[in-house]
Write an enzyme that holds these catalytic residues in place. Structure first.
Site, PDB file in Angstrom:
ATOM      1  N   HIS A 305       0.849  -1.192   0.000  1.00 30.62           N
ATOM      2  CA  HIS A 305       0.000   0.000   0.000  1.00 30.62           C
ATOM      3  C   HIS A 305       0.882   1.238   0.000  1.00 30.62           C
ATOM      4  O   HIS A 305       1.887   1.301   0.725  1.00 30.62           O
ATOM      5  CB  HIS A 305      -0.896   0.008   1.252  1.00 30.62           C
ATOM      6  CG  HIS A 305      -1.702   1.258   1.428  1.00 30.62           C
ATOM      7  ND1 HIS A 305      -1.487   2.144   2.464  1.00 30.62           N
ATOM      8  CD2 HIS A 305      -2.719   1.772   0.692  1.00 30.62           C
ATOM      9  CE1 HIS A 305      -2.359   3.144   2.358  1.00 30.62           C
ATOM     10  NE2 HIS A 305      -3.108   2.949   1.298  1.00 30.62           N
ATOM     11  N   ASN A 306       0.535   2.244  -0.859  1.00 30.49           N
ATOM     12  CA  ASN A 306       1.335   3.478  -0.940  1.00 30.49           C
ATOM     13  C   ASN A 306       2.830   3.134  -0.953  1.00 30.49           C
ATOM     14  O   ASN A 306       3.606   3.632  -0.125  1.00 30.49           O
ATOM     15  CB  ASN A 306       1.009   4.406   0.225  1.00 30.49           C
ATOM     16  CG  ASN A 306      -0.366   5.040   0.092  1.00 30.49           C
ATOM     17  OD1 ASN A 306      -1.041   4.878  -0.922  1.00 30.49           O
ATOM     18  ND2 ASN A 306      -0.803   5.755   1.117  1.00 30.49           N
ATOM     19  N   GLU A 335       1.589  -0.080  -5.436  1.00 27.60           N
ATOM     20  CA  GLU A 335       0.651   1.028  -5.649  1.00 27.60           C
ATOM     21  C   GLU A 335       1.402   2.266  -6.107  1.00 27.60           C
ATOM     22  O   GLU A 335       2.472   2.602  -5.571  1.00 27.60           O
ATOM     23  CB  GLU A 335      -0.136   1.343  -4.371  1.00 27.60           C
ATOM     24  CG  GLU A 335      -1.226   2.379  -4.620  1.00 27.60           C
ATOM     25  CD  GLU A 335      -2.071   2.655  -3.391  1.00 27.60           C
ATOM     26  OE1 GLU A 335      -3.126   3.302  -3.549  1.00 27.60           O
ATOM     27  OE2 GLU A 335      -1.698   2.243  -2.280  1.00 27.60           O
ATOM     28  N   ASP A 337       0.406   6.267  -6.871  1.00 27.79           N
ATOM     29  CA  ASP A 337      -0.530   7.399  -6.912  1.00 27.79           C
ATOM     30  C   ASP A 337       0.098   8.488  -7.775  1.00 27.79           C
ATOM     31  O   ASP A 337       1.144   9.042  -7.413  1.00 27.79           O
ATOM     32  CB  ASP A 337      -0.776   7.945  -5.503  1.00 27.79           C
ATOM     33  CG  ASP A 337      -1.664   7.032  -4.684  1.00 27.79           C
ATOM     34  OD1 ASP A 337      -2.320   6.163  -5.282  1.00 27.79           O
ATOM     35  OD2 ASP A 337      -1.706   7.181  -3.447  1.00 27.79           O
ATOM     36  N   HIS A 350       1.479  11.148  -2.019  1.00 27.15           N
ATOM     37  CA  HIS A 350       0.170  10.962  -1.397  1.00 27.15           C
ATOM     38  C   HIS A 350      -0.578  12.280  -1.492  1.00 27.15           C
ATOM     39  O   HIS A 350      -0.275  13.230  -0.768  1.00 27.15           O
ATOM     40  CB  HIS A 350       0.342  10.522   0.061  1.00 27.15           C
ATOM     41  CG  HIS A 350      -0.873   9.869   0.625  1.00 27.15           C
ATOM     42  ND1 HIS A 350      -1.160   9.843   1.961  1.00 27.15           N
ATOM     43  CD2 HIS A 350      -1.893   9.215   0.022  1.00 27.15           C
ATOM     44  CE1 HIS A 350      -2.294   9.195   2.154  1.00 27.15           C
ATOM     45  NE2 HIS A 350      -2.747   8.805   0.995  1.00 27.15           N
ATOM     46  N   GLU A 384      -3.316   4.647  -9.347  1.00 26.53           N
ATOM     47  CA  GLU A 384      -4.355   5.580  -8.890  1.00 26.53           C
ATOM     48  C   GLU A 384      -4.075   6.883  -9.636  1.00 26.53           C
ATOM     49  O   GLU A 384      -3.217   7.677  -9.238  1.00 26.53           O
ATOM     50  CB  GLU A 384      -4.270   5.778  -7.376  1.00 26.53           C
ATOM     51  CG  GLU A 384      -4.584   4.544  -6.563  1.00 26.53           C
ATOM     52  CD  GLU A 384      -6.064   4.181  -6.579  1.00 26.53           C
ATOM     53  OE1 GLU A 384      -6.878   5.055  -6.953  1.00 26.53           O
ATOM     54  OE2 GLU A 384      -6.391   3.033  -6.243  1.00 26.53           O
ATOM     55  N   ILE A 651      20.309  -8.222  32.297  1.00 31.69           N
ATOM     56  CA  ILE A 651      20.121  -9.586  31.800  1.00 31.69           C
ATOM     57  C   ILE A 651      18.624  -9.779  31.561  1.00 31.69           C
ATOM     58  O   ILE A 651      17.796  -9.363  32.376  1.00 31.69           O
ATOM     59  CB  ILE A 651      20.606 -10.647  32.809  1.00 31.69           C
ATOM     60  CG1 ILE A 651      22.042 -10.354  33.255  1.00 31.69           C
ATOM     61  CG2 ILE A 651      20.482 -12.042  32.236  1.00 31.69           C
ATOM     62  CD1 ILE A 651      23.086 -10.537  32.195  1.00 31.69           C
TER      63      ILE A 651
END
Length: 789
Positions: A305-306, A335, A337, A350, A384, A651
């Site tokens: 996505h993006n 994707e 855009d 975006h 897109e 630890i």
């Protein structure tokens, strides 16, 4: 290999010059460019840097963290500075995971070539190391860290400090006794092989020794027949032959005499258990093993996505690096855009946010270069498009000219298809997903601007009903006056490049059945997809059996967080798009799911998700005959890393959490108790039990945490895999009374026993934490009855 590394360090001219050190310019941005002195450490595994040649130095990076080396022309940052800095003198160190690249500019082309060749040689040497060689190198690294005065010897005081660095809390008297036993020269220090012997005493594993002795007649070795008995009885390798046992002995026995006598020592036995043959992930599932000739809609497809973002959704940086990283991890749906940019060049970012912008043609060029480096199977560009007619034509021109033969611009046979082609048929092809005018008619057009006097009826044929199905975050950021939103005129040149993946709006499952074709794909927000699963899960499964679906994250995820993809896979959604720049549980599940089948980015869906008449409903699954009870004995851990490396005295207190992700009824988690102050060789010996109704969809995740009573537990490491990809032997009958104390395994049932397995842990970024691992014994019972609890 460690010895080969040492040989190269003393003979290779590039590495010798790197050990002397060189002054180079470190570049972080257009405004941050500073001179630093870089030097390869004598062990060949670390590069340090300082402000000047004799200044105070600190670690810059480890060779084991380096993925690859690129020249200056392939650096997005250095290309932006080409007028100021010579590209021929620049290079980029690319790291595994999500860490920022390191851009460097040397004083000459020759010096840049020295570092590029030298670093690549070291990366190749480290990559080719086997388990024992990696362990040797790991020991060498620890010796370097423990030997504070760098005299090649370790005093007991230095050993005590090293134990804390290695996550070991040990009684001082016991530690001193081990130190004295290893100090065979009685010099009061440990050198070379003495340190190795100390480490072996430190890491002696009683649970493995006990297992070894239970099959060894003399407690010193396993004969061929004894090892064969172990493989058949414990690992359930019922088809195991003497030839296979001999092959394993030859592969893992360290001594030549042992190989000649066909016996396995304790060291060889441990080496086998820690190897790929003793790993929890079935080696048969690592290469491409699935049928790749079925239609695209029959596969889960690794999706992003993006993809251009390497940060958040509002102010993050857009970079071609996002596409490179996604493609290198096997992602097959990217994707893009696209918006109108200056000088007639479309840009990617975006929309309506402060994210930076990159040229569309640079994205296409990057995809062309990296599309098939990891996988030969098709790449999907999910466009897109928000551009004007003119810049859409420019987009089509870039796609056609830059991608060339890689771009699928016609149907495979030139005819109208009756189903989607397969990944096999589309090998090394790039497909465009987007809006399309028509599919059936062959559009004839001239490359010119639309006639401004075009009559309304004609214009409506080229105007889309909606501009571009904006995702929720885009809807939120657009003008509230929707009446003023202009309709997008789709350019035929761009439309013609959409062949099998025409984007259409989803209205209802009934509408899709009556009006849509198999080549039309709808996108769903995660919110809408989850609602549809709850309301009409079976209809969604049937929809996804014949048509592709893409799901994308909610617009509220401005921080680039992720949803759990499992819920969407349960309904057969093929493209479940993830913010791949964000590490976490959700990406662990995604990475684990696509680790199988050669990491090619395509995983064949179970048969009940490929049937258009399927009765399967992920919300109300009918318990199939393949339902299972999964019994996991978490035995021990090995060399767990520190959570806070800056605190020498800290630890970890480790515990193991085991999680199942699948259909809602299968999703569960259990965990062991924590072990106080021991990250080096903790022992749990606890058994956890799970009921799995739909194992074909279940993911199994092991997480090691550092217990903290004051706040949430800290993450140490994890490993996630599909349940169907666990190493499994053949079914074996359970004798009456066996496992009756577990409370979840009734008598007289069939078991599939993967046996003793090591789980090699990964970091948050999915990078190996070797030699960190946990040791488990796994038992799977098949054939649950519905009324059992």
């Amino acid at each position: 290999m460690a010895s080969l590394l040492q040989d190269r360090l003393t003979t290779d001219q590039d590495l010798l010059l790197m050990q002397e050190g060189m002054l180079m310019r470190k570049v972080r941005s257009k405004s941050w460019k500073k001179l630093r002195y870089f030097r390869l450490q004598n062990d060949g595994m670390m590069v340090w840097h300082a402000r000047q040649a004799k200044g105070s130095a600190k670690p810059s990076f480890s060779i084991s963290d380096v993925d690859t080396i690129r020249n200056g022309h392939d650096s997005e940052l250095l290309r932006s500075l080409a007028e100021e800095l010579p590209l021929e003198q620049g290079f980029t160190v690319v790291f595994h995971g999500r860490g920022s690249n390191l851009d460097l500019v040397a004083n000459s082309v020759e010096e840049a070539q020295i570092w590029m060749r030298g670093l690549q040689l070291l990366v190749d040497l480290v990559t080719s190391m086997d388990h024992q060689e990696r362990l040797d190198q790991w020991l060498s690294d620890w010796f370097q860290r423990g030997d504070k005065n760098q005299d090649g010897k370790m005093t007991f005081q230095e050993v005590q400090r090293l134990l804390h660095l290695m996550n070991v809390e040990m009684d001082q008297e016991y530690a001193f006794s081990l130190f004295q036993e290893a100090d065979t020269s009685q010099s009061g220090t440990l050198e070379g092989e003495e340190f190795v012997q100390f480490y072996k005493a430190l890491t002696k594993r009683a649970e493995v020794q006990e297992l070894f002795e239970s099959f060894s007649a003399d407690g010193q070795k396993l004969t061929l027949l004894e090892f064969l008995d172990f493989l058949r009885e414990e690992q359930k390798e019922r088809g195991c032959t003497s030839d296979l046992a001999l092959e394993l002995i030859d592969r893992y026995e360290p001594s030549d005499s042992g190989k000649l006598r066909h016996v396995l020592s304790m060291d060889g036995f441990l080496s086998y258990l820690c190897s790929k043959d003793g790993d929890i992930f079935n080696p048969a599932c690592l290469p491409i093993y699935q049928d790749m000739t079925q239609p695209l809609n029959h596969y889960f497809i690794c999706s992003s996505h993006n993809t251009y973002l390497v940060g958040d959704q509002l102010c993050g940086q857009s970079s071609v690096e996002g596409y490179i990283r996604a493609l290198k991890r096997g992602c097959r749906c990217l994707e893009v855009d696209v918006w109108d940019g200056p000088n007639g060049e479309p840009v990617v970012y975006h929309g309506h946010t402060l994210t930076s912008r990159i040229l569309f043609k640079d994205v296409v060029a990057t995809v062309a270069q990296y599309a098939f480096q990891t996988s030969d199977y098709p790449v999907i560009l999910s466009l897109e498009t928000h551009c004007s007619w003119e810049q859409q034509q420019t987009m089509a021109q870039h796609l056609t000219e830059i991608l060339g033969e890689q771009l699928l611009s016609t149907t495979l046979d030139g005819l109208l298809p009756n189903q989607l082609p397969s990944p096999e048929e589309l090998r090394r092809k790039i497909l465009v997903k987007g809006k399309k005018l028509t599919f059936e008619e062959d559009l004839e057009y001239e490359e010119e601007e639309p006639d401004p006097e075009l009559e309304g009826e004609q214009e409506s044929e080229l105007a889309l009903e909606s501009q571009f199905e904006p995702e929720p975050q885009e809807q939120n950021l657009q003008s509230k006056d929707k009446k003023k939103k202009p309709k997008l005129i789709l350019c035929p040149a761009l439309s013609s490049l959409v062949i099998y993946l025409k984007s259409v709006s989803f209205r209802s499952f009934t509408h899709s059945k009556e009006h849509y074709r198999f080549y039309e794909i709808s996108s769903f927000s995660e919110t809408k997809a989850k609602r549809l699963i709850k309301e009409a899960g079976n209809e969604f499964v049937q929809h996804n059996a014949w048509q592709l679906s893409r799901v994308y994250p909610s617009g509220l995820r401005t921080d680039s967080s992720n949803y759990n993809p499992q819920e969407l896979w349960n309904a057969g959604c093929q493209m479940v798009a993830m913010n791949m720049q964000t590490a976490g549980l959700e990406m662990d599940i995604c990475d684990g799911h696509f680790r199988q089948n050669g990491g090619c980015g395509y995983v064949l869906k179970p048969d009940f998700l490929r049937d258009v008449q399927s009765s399967f409903d992920p919300e109300r699954p009918i318990s199939p005959f393949k339902a299972q009870t999964l019994l996991i004995q978490v035995i021990s851990g090995q060399q767990l890393p520190k959570v806070d490396k800056t605190r020498e005295g800290s630890i970890v207190d480790p515990l193991v959490r085991v999680q199942i992700f699948g259909v809602r009824l299968d999703t569960a988690r259990q965990e062991t108790n924590y072990v106080d102050n021991n990250g080096f060789n903790p022992y749990w010996g606890q058994t956890l039990c799970f009921r799995v109704l739909v194992p074909e969809l279940a993911m199994l995740r092991f997480v090691v945490m550092d217990y903290d009573w004051k706040s949430r537990n800290d993450f140490i490491g994890q490993y996630t895999l599909p349940c169907i990809c666990m190493q499994q032997g053949e079914p074996a009958p359970v004798t009456p009374g066996q496992y009756s104390n577990s409370g979840c395994l009734p008598n007289a049932v069939l078991l599939v026993l993967p046996g003793y397995r090591h789980i090699h842990l990964l970091s948050k970024d999915g990078i190996s934490l070797r030699p960190a691992s946990i040791f488990v014994y796994i038992c799977i019972r098949e054939g649950l009855e519905e009324d059992e609890s």
